[in-house]
Design an enzyme around this catalytic site. Structure first.
Site, mmCIF file in Angstrom:
data_model
loop_
_atom_site.group_PDB
_atom_site.id
_atom_site.type_symbol
_atom_site.label_atom_id
_atom_site.label_comp_id
_atom_site.label_asym_id
_atom_site.label_seq_id
_atom_site.Cartn_x
_atom_site.Cartn_y
_atom_site.Cartn_z
ATOM 1 N N TYR A 39 7.586 82.135 33.013
ATOM 2 C CA TYR A 39 6.570 82.545 34.126
ATOM 3 C C TYR A 39 5.058 82.767 33.324
ATOM 4 O O TYR A 39 4.079 82.945 34.182
ATOM 5 C CB TYR A 39 7.107 83.834 34.922
ATOM 6 C CG TYR A 39 8.171 84.012 35.367
ATOM 7 C CD1 TYR A 39 9.057 82.701 35.666
ATOM 8 C CD2 TYR A 39 9.003 84.996 35.896
ATOM 9 C CE1 TYR A 39 10.251 82.672 36.493
ATOM 10 C CE2 TYR A 39 9.970 85.000 36.528
ATOM 11 C CZ TYR A 39 10.704 83.951 36.861
ATOM 12 O OH TYR A 39 11.934 83.683 37.408
ATOM 13 N N HIS A 80 17.779 80.572 31.391
ATOM 14 C CA HIS A 80 17.321 80.399 32.649
ATOM 15 C C HIS A 80 17.923 79.149 33.630
ATOM 16 O O HIS A 80 17.954 79.418 34.786
ATOM 17 C CB HIS A 80 15.711 79.924 32.607
ATOM 18 C CG HIS A 80 14.702 80.324 33.871
ATOM 19 N ND1 HIS A 80 13.410 80.713 33.594
ATOM 20 C CD2 HIS A 80 15.044 80.115 35.262
ATOM 21 C CE1 HIS A 80 12.878 80.934 34.733
ATOM 22 N NE2 HIS A 80 14.022 80.739 35.615
HETATM 23 N N1 NAP Z 1 16.490 82.945 37.792
HETATM 24 C C1 NAP Z 1 15.723 82.062 38.584
HETATM 25 O O1 NAP Z 1 15.714 80.547 38.493
HETATM 26 C C2 NAP Z 1 14.624 82.505 39.566
HETATM 27 C C3 NAP Z 1 14.095 81.579 40.464
HETATM 28 C C4 NAP Z 1 13.031 82.249 41.371
HETATM 29 C C5 NAP Z 1 12.679 83.695 41.500
HETATM 30 N N2 NAP Z 1 13.528 84.317 40.326
HETATM 31 C C6 NAP Z 1 13.320 85.854 40.351
HETATM 32 O O2 NAP Z 1 13.418 86.525 41.748
HETATM 33 C C7 NAP Z 1 12.293 86.939 42.007
HETATM 34 C C8 NAP Z 1 12.327 87.283 43.422
HETATM 35 O O3 NAP Z 1 12.129 85.823 43.870
HETATM 36 P P1 NAP Z 1 11.077 85.079 44.620
HETATM 37 O O4 NAP Z 1 9.669 85.735 44.014
HETATM 38 O O5 NAP Z 1 10.794 83.778 44.595
HETATM 39 O O6 NAP Z 1 10.918 85.427 46.373
HETATM 40 P P2 NAP Z 1 11.318 86.653 47.259
HETATM 41 O O7 NAP Z 1 11.337 87.801 46.444
HETATM 42 O O8 NAP Z 1 12.421 86.178 48.120
HETATM 43 O O9 NAP Z 1 10.263 86.619 48.275
HETATM 44 C C9 NAP Z 1 8.772 86.816 47.719
HETATM 45 C C10 NAP Z 1 7.882 86.464 48.907
HETATM 46 O O10 NAP Z 1 8.061 87.364 50.144
HETATM 47 C C11 NAP Z 1 6.911 87.972 50.246
HETATM 48 N N3 NAP Z 1 7.211 89.622 50.644
HETATM 49 C C12 NAP Z 1 7.450 90.309 49.917
HETATM 50 N N4 NAP Z 1 7.866 91.378 50.337
HETATM 51 C C13 NAP Z 1 7.544 91.365 51.724
HETATM 52 C C14 NAP Z 1 7.520 92.197 52.647
HETATM 53 N N5 NAP Z 1 7.987 93.405 52.597
HETATM 54 N N6 NAP Z 1 6.998 91.778 53.840
HETATM 55 C C15 NAP Z 1 6.467 90.187 53.967
HETATM 56 N N7 NAP Z 1 6.581 89.575 52.949
HETATM 57 C C16 NAP Z 1 7.190 90.090 51.573
HETATM 58 C C17 NAP Z 1 6.095 87.708 48.986
HETATM 59 O O11 NAP Z 1 4.779 87.839 49.453
HETATM 60 P P3 NAP Z 1 3.446 88.916 48.719
HETATM 61 O O12 NAP Z 1 3.877 88.828 47.257
HETATM 62 O O13 NAP Z 1 2.091 88.230 49.228
HETATM 63 O O14 NAP Z 1 3.924 90.197 49.397
HETATM 64 C C18 NAP Z 1 6.396 86.547 48.467
HETATM 65 O O15 NAP Z 1 5.720 85.446 49.235
HETATM 66 C C19 NAP Z 1 11.303 86.228 41.328
HETATM 67 O O16 NAP Z 1 10.043 86.875 41.367
HETATM 68 C C20 NAP Z 1 11.670 86.102 40.119
HETATM 69 O O17 NAP Z 1 11.674 87.377 39.135
HETATM 70 C C21 NAP Z 1 14.450 83.766 39.732
#
Ligand code: NAP
Length: 286
Positions: A48, A110
């Site tokens: 990241y 990862h």
């Molecule tokens: N291990 C892996 O391979 C892997 C892969 C992907 C992700 N991850 C981890 O998992 C975490 C979460 O996954 P993700 O970031 O991909 O997706 P997510 O948490 O499912 O969704 C994030 C999205 O939702 C929006 N959002 C968040 N809260 C909201 C709310 N209350 N109302 C409306 N929209 C909202 C955010 O926009 P805003 O930011 O504009 O609010 C962003 O666009 C990552 O940040 C990372 O730490 C791990």
């Protein structure tokens, strides 16, 4: 906050803050806000490129007396390009430095690519040396997960997978848990796909408890025993996403949400050769 107990007794928050797709510059502000609104788990990764931002925010919050290090739960992940015993070992030291900490709470592989057995040996060593409190994997499908779990001295304690109401891992979960790990949900909002934030069923259930559709989606996973790491760059959304511990879904409501399960990933299928080829190409591997 509710906690889940890992196989080695370490307690991990059921809800943490996800740092994917947050620029290095913005990350310090976001993590400071997250700590301020009450998050204690922070999920980052070498890939990241924002571990320094996490480290800055955390060290400043600790120095200002806002939080104690032992109350935080820091997760990072060893990237594919740092795989193999020597590279992983070096990268763990770099992560510790960037995160400005003496120990990482949870260290994950990862992705199940490149020499992840060598990576695992370096992680086992770091674990035994007290540099890491718990070790696990991410994006390991049951075959690779079981292989590592069955043929390693220390079994993975977490398998962080794409998990949300549309991908609930009902079958995989049995095997992952049988061999000692818990599933942790990445993209618990499915990044907003399939209209999750305006889904009428989630919305209707939420209205009963004065909660949003997003809060119901998180509550469903938490109540199913799956820790979540939602990401938002907005402080008010961070607070909203954390506010899911004061209501309980009924069995009937859980059943209605269980029916959303499509049993497949939305973002990446790690078993699809063409997807994997283009994924690797992004990192210059061909
Ligand atoms: N291990 C892996 O391979 C892997 C892969 C992907 C992700 N991850 C981890 O998992 C975490 C979460 O996954 P993700 O970031 O991909 O997706 P997510 O948490 O499912 O969704 C994030 C999205 O939702 C929006 N959002 C968040 N809260 C909201 C709310 N209350 N109302 C409306 N929209 C909202 C955010 O926009 P805003 O930011 O504009 O609010 C962003 O666009 C990552 O940040 C990372 O730490 C791990």
């Amino acid at each position: 906050m509710e906690y889940i107990t890992l196989s080695n007794g370490v307690k991990m928050p059921m809800l943490g803050y996800g740092c994917f797709l947050i620029s290095p510059e913005e990350c310090e502000r976001c993590v400071s806000d997250a700590i301020e609104v009450g998050y204690r788990g922070i999920d980052t990764a070498q890939a990241y490129y924002n571990e320094e931002g996490v480290g800055n925010a955390v060290s400043k919050a600790i120095a200002k007396g806002k939080v104690k290090r032992e109350d935080l739960f820091l997760t990072t992940k060893v990237w594919i390009m740092n795989a193999g015993y020597e590279n992983a070992k070096k990268s763990i030291e770099e992560s510790l430095q960037k995160l400005k900490t003496d120990y990482i709470d949870l260290l994950l592989i990862h992705q199940a690519f490149n020499d992840y057995y060598g990576t695992w040996r370096a992680m086992e060593e770091a674990y035994k040396a007290g540099k890491v409190r718990a070790i696990g994997v991410s994006n390991f499908y049951p075959d690779r997960f079981m292989d590592l779990a069955l043929f390693s001295e220390i079994k993975p304690m977490i398998n962080q997978l794409e998990t949300h109401v549309f991908q609930q891992h009902k079958d995989d979960r049995k095997y992952i848990e049988k061999y000692g790990a818990h599933i942790e949900a990445w993209a618990p909002f499915a990044r907003g796909e399939n209209g999750i934030f305006t889904n009428p069923v989630l919305y209707k259930i939420g209205a009963k408890y004065n909660k949003s559709a997003g809060q119901v989606a998180l509550r469903f996973l938490i109540q199913s025993g799956i820790p979540v790491i939602p990401k938002s760059s907005h402080k008010e959304r961070m607070a909203e996403n954390l506010n899911v511990f004061d209501f309980q879904l009924s069995e009937e409501e859980k059943k209605a949400i269980e029916a959303f399960d499509q049993g497949k990933n939305i973002f990446m299928n790690h078993e699809d050769a063409a997807q994997i080829e283009s994924f690797f190409a992004r990192f210059g591997v061909k």
